[in-house]
Design a protein around this motif. Structure first.
Motif, PDB file in Angstrom:
ATOM      1  N   ARG A   3      -9.414  16.419  -1.985  1.00  0.00           N
ATOM      2  CA  ARG A   3      -9.394  15.006  -1.253  1.00  0.00           C
ATOM      3  C   ARG A   3      -9.909  13.749  -2.290  1.00  0.00           C
ATOM      4  O   ARG A   3      -9.084  12.751  -2.615  1.00  0.00           O
ATOM      5  CB  ARG A   3      -9.722  14.947   0.028  1.00  0.00           C
ATOM      6  N   PHE A   6      -7.789  13.452  -5.288  1.00  0.00           N
ATOM      7  CA  PHE A   6      -6.420  12.894  -4.862  1.00  0.00           C
ATOM      8  C   PHE A   6      -7.013  11.558  -4.722  1.00  0.00           C
ATOM      9  O   PHE A   6      -5.969  10.468  -5.272  1.00  0.00           O
ATOM     10  CB  PHE A   6      -6.034  13.311  -3.799  1.00  0.00           C
ATOM     11  N   ILE A   7      -7.720  10.954  -4.103  1.00  0.00           N
ATOM     12  CA  ILE A   7      -7.990   9.512  -3.541  1.00  0.00           C
ATOM     13  C   ILE A   7      -8.378   8.822  -4.863  1.00  0.00           C
ATOM     14  O   ILE A   7      -7.735   7.822  -5.039  1.00  0.00           O
ATOM     15  CB  ILE A   7      -9.355   9.549  -2.417  1.00  0.00           C
ATOM     16  N   ALA A  10      -5.054   8.279  -6.645  1.00  0.00           N
ATOM     17  CA  ALA A  10      -4.201   7.393  -5.860  1.00  0.00           C
ATOM     18  C   ALA A  10      -4.715   5.905  -5.769  1.00  0.00           C
ATOM     19  O   ALA A  10      -3.865   4.907  -5.958  1.00  0.00           O
ATOM     20  CB  ALA A  10      -4.197   7.829  -4.283  1.00  0.00           C
ATOM     21  N   GLN A  14      -2.743   2.560  -6.594  1.00  0.00           N
ATOM     22  CA  GLN A  14      -2.331   2.060  -5.417  1.00  0.00           C
ATOM     23  C   GLN A  14      -1.727   0.721  -5.430  1.00  0.00           C
ATOM     24  O   GLN A  14      -0.681   0.405  -4.955  1.00  0.00           O
ATOM     25  CB  GLN A  14      -3.610   1.855  -4.545  1.00  0.00           C
ATOM     26  N   GLU A  15      -2.359  -0.318  -6.218  1.00  0.00           N
ATOM     27  CA  GLU A  15      -2.030  -1.767  -6.421  1.00  0.00           C
ATOM     28  C   GLU A  15      -0.348  -1.609  -7.016  1.00  0.00           C
ATOM     29  O   GLU A  15       0.468  -2.481  -6.360  1.00  0.00           O
ATOM     30  CB  GLU A  15      -2.803  -2.188  -7.193  1.00  0.00           C
ATOM     31  N   GLN A  36       2.094   4.157   2.575  1.00  0.00           N
ATOM     32  CA  GLN A  36       1.032   5.266   3.373  1.00  0.00           C
ATOM     33  C   GLN A  36       1.886   6.643   3.410  1.00  0.00           C
ATOM     34  O   GLN A  36       1.190   7.465   3.097  1.00  0.00           O
ATOM     35  CB  GLN A  36       0.686   4.747   4.974  1.00  0.00           C
ATOM     36  N   LEU A  39       1.905   8.331   0.097  1.00  0.00           N
ATOM     37  CA  LEU A  39       0.627   8.926  -0.157  1.00  0.00           C
ATOM     38  C   LEU A  39       0.314  10.022   0.444  1.00  0.00           C
ATOM     39  O   LEU A  39      -0.221  11.256   0.032  1.00  0.00           O
ATOM     40  CB  LEU A  39      -0.492   7.683  -0.171  1.00  0.00           C
ATOM     41  N   VAL A  40       0.540  10.258   2.065  1.00  0.00           N
ATOM     42  CA  VAL A  40       0.217  11.286   2.734  1.00  0.00           C
ATOM     43  C   VAL A  40       1.035  12.341   2.258  1.00  0.00           C
ATOM     44  O   VAL A  40       0.604  13.594   2.175  1.00  0.00           O
ATOM     45  CB  VAL A  40       0.426  10.774   4.293  1.00  0.00           C
ATOM     46  N   TYR A  43      -0.087  13.706  -0.851  1.00  0.00           N
ATOM     47  CA  TYR A  43      -1.373  14.715  -0.359  1.00  0.00           C
ATOM     48  C   TYR A  43      -0.855  16.086  -0.110  1.00  0.00           C
ATOM     49  O   TYR A  43      -1.454  16.906  -0.289  1.00  0.00           O
ATOM     50  CB  TYR A  43      -2.224  14.034   0.113  1.00  0.00           C
ATOM     51  N   VAL A  44      -0.057  16.109   0.946  1.00  0.00           N
ATOM     52  CA  VAL A  44       0.474  17.311   1.481  1.00  0.00           C
ATOM     53  C   VAL A  44       0.937  18.197   0.384  1.00  0.00           C
ATOM     54  O   VAL A  44       0.667  19.392   0.511  1.00  0.00           O
ATOM     55  CB  VAL A  44       1.484  16.959   2.635  1.00  0.00           C
TER      56      VAL A  44
END
Lengths: 164, 117
Positions: A3, A6-7, A10, A14-15, A36, A39-40, A43-44
């Motif tokens: 995680r 990934f964060i 990401a 993001q911007e 959102q 990104l979810v 992540y999955v």
């Protein structure tokens, strides 16, 4: 991919992802919601990311697909971006000083989805044609055609507004 | 020309709202995804375990039934061609219960999507 990994990846994207989606759909809340979701979803699916493509390309592709899904599912209407900043930035070729950022986004907002996405990715996000093709899942030749057509359309719209 | 357009797009690019609240919301969503993922993995492990137990029990009972039918043959008066064991009914009832119970246990899984509602 953990995680934290990934964060961190990401966050770097993001911007630019949010800006792209904001320009694409015109509504800041909707754009953030799509970002959102994207990104979810990313992540999955991060277990299947093998690094064959760049992370940003992969993420933008997911985001663009989310945008298309939302467009089909909810019959979302894209609208030209209207922000306070829109009135502030004059274009480089503005001869009368009244050419505004808003005009450009209004013109872009009227383009077909793929054309608009290709223009934004190529000009705003500075992505090479190959990467734009990978994001939109179309051949590079089609991207070049979209760019040519998009430029022409934007030019026509802007000229129409200028003559008003 | 291309560079001029790029520069123009860059200058007029919209600025997304405060990234802090966006990041906070993203973190919360990712945490929720992890909870669901963990639950889902647990359920898969549980289902696999149940399946293995039921499979092993089925093999044992099937073997036991076959063994008793062979070891203790009884000729039924009504059906002279059928050979039955005194153990036939207990084993058959246990097998039926297992056959009914197995899908029930396997389908008792709760959908992880209920957390999203």
């Amino acid at each position: 991919m953990t995680r934290e990994e990934f964060i961190s990846l990401a966050t770097a994207e993001q911007e630019s992802l949010r800006r792209f989606l904001l320009s694409l759909c015109g509504d800041p809340a909707e754009a953030d919601d799509i970002a959102q979701d994207a990104l979810v979803n990313a992540y999955v699916a991060s277990g299947s990311f093998r690094g064959a493509a760049r992370f940003s390309t992969w993420l933008f592709r997911i985001a663009y697909n989310c945008f298309i899904d939302r467009l089909r599912g909810r019959k979302m209407q894209t609208s030209p971006l209207e922000t306070p900043a829109a009135q502030a930035v004059p274009g480089p070729d503005a001869t009368d000083g009244r050419f505004h950022h808003e005009d450009l986004h209004r013109a872009i907002g009227r383009l077909p989805d793929k054309e608009r996405a290709a223009l934004l990715l190529f000009y705003m996000e500075d992505k090479p044609v190959k990467e734009v093709a990978a994001i939109l899942e179309i051949p590079a030749g089609s991207v070049r055609a979209y760019l040519t057509r998009g430029r022409q359309h934007v030019k026509e719209y802007l000229e129409k507004w200028k003559t008003r | 020309m291309e560079n001029e357009i790029k520069e123009f797009f860059r200058q007029t690019a919209p600025t997304p709202a405060d990234p802090t609240s966006f990041t906070l919301e993203l973190n919360a969503r990712l945490a929720a995804v992890e909870t669901i993922k963990a639950y889902h993995d647990r359920e898969i492990r549980r289902t696999r375990r149940i399946f293995l137990i039921v499979f092993a029990a089925g093999l044992l009972l099937g073997g036991a039934l076959a063994a008793f039918l062979i070891l203790y043959p009884v000729r039924m008066p009504d059906a002279p061609t059928v050979i039955e064991s005194p153990w036939f009914w207990p084993v058959a009832i246990a097998g039926t219960l297992l056959a009914v119970g197995c899908p029930m246990l396997l389908t008792r899984r709760i959908s992880p999507t209920r957390f999203l509602r």
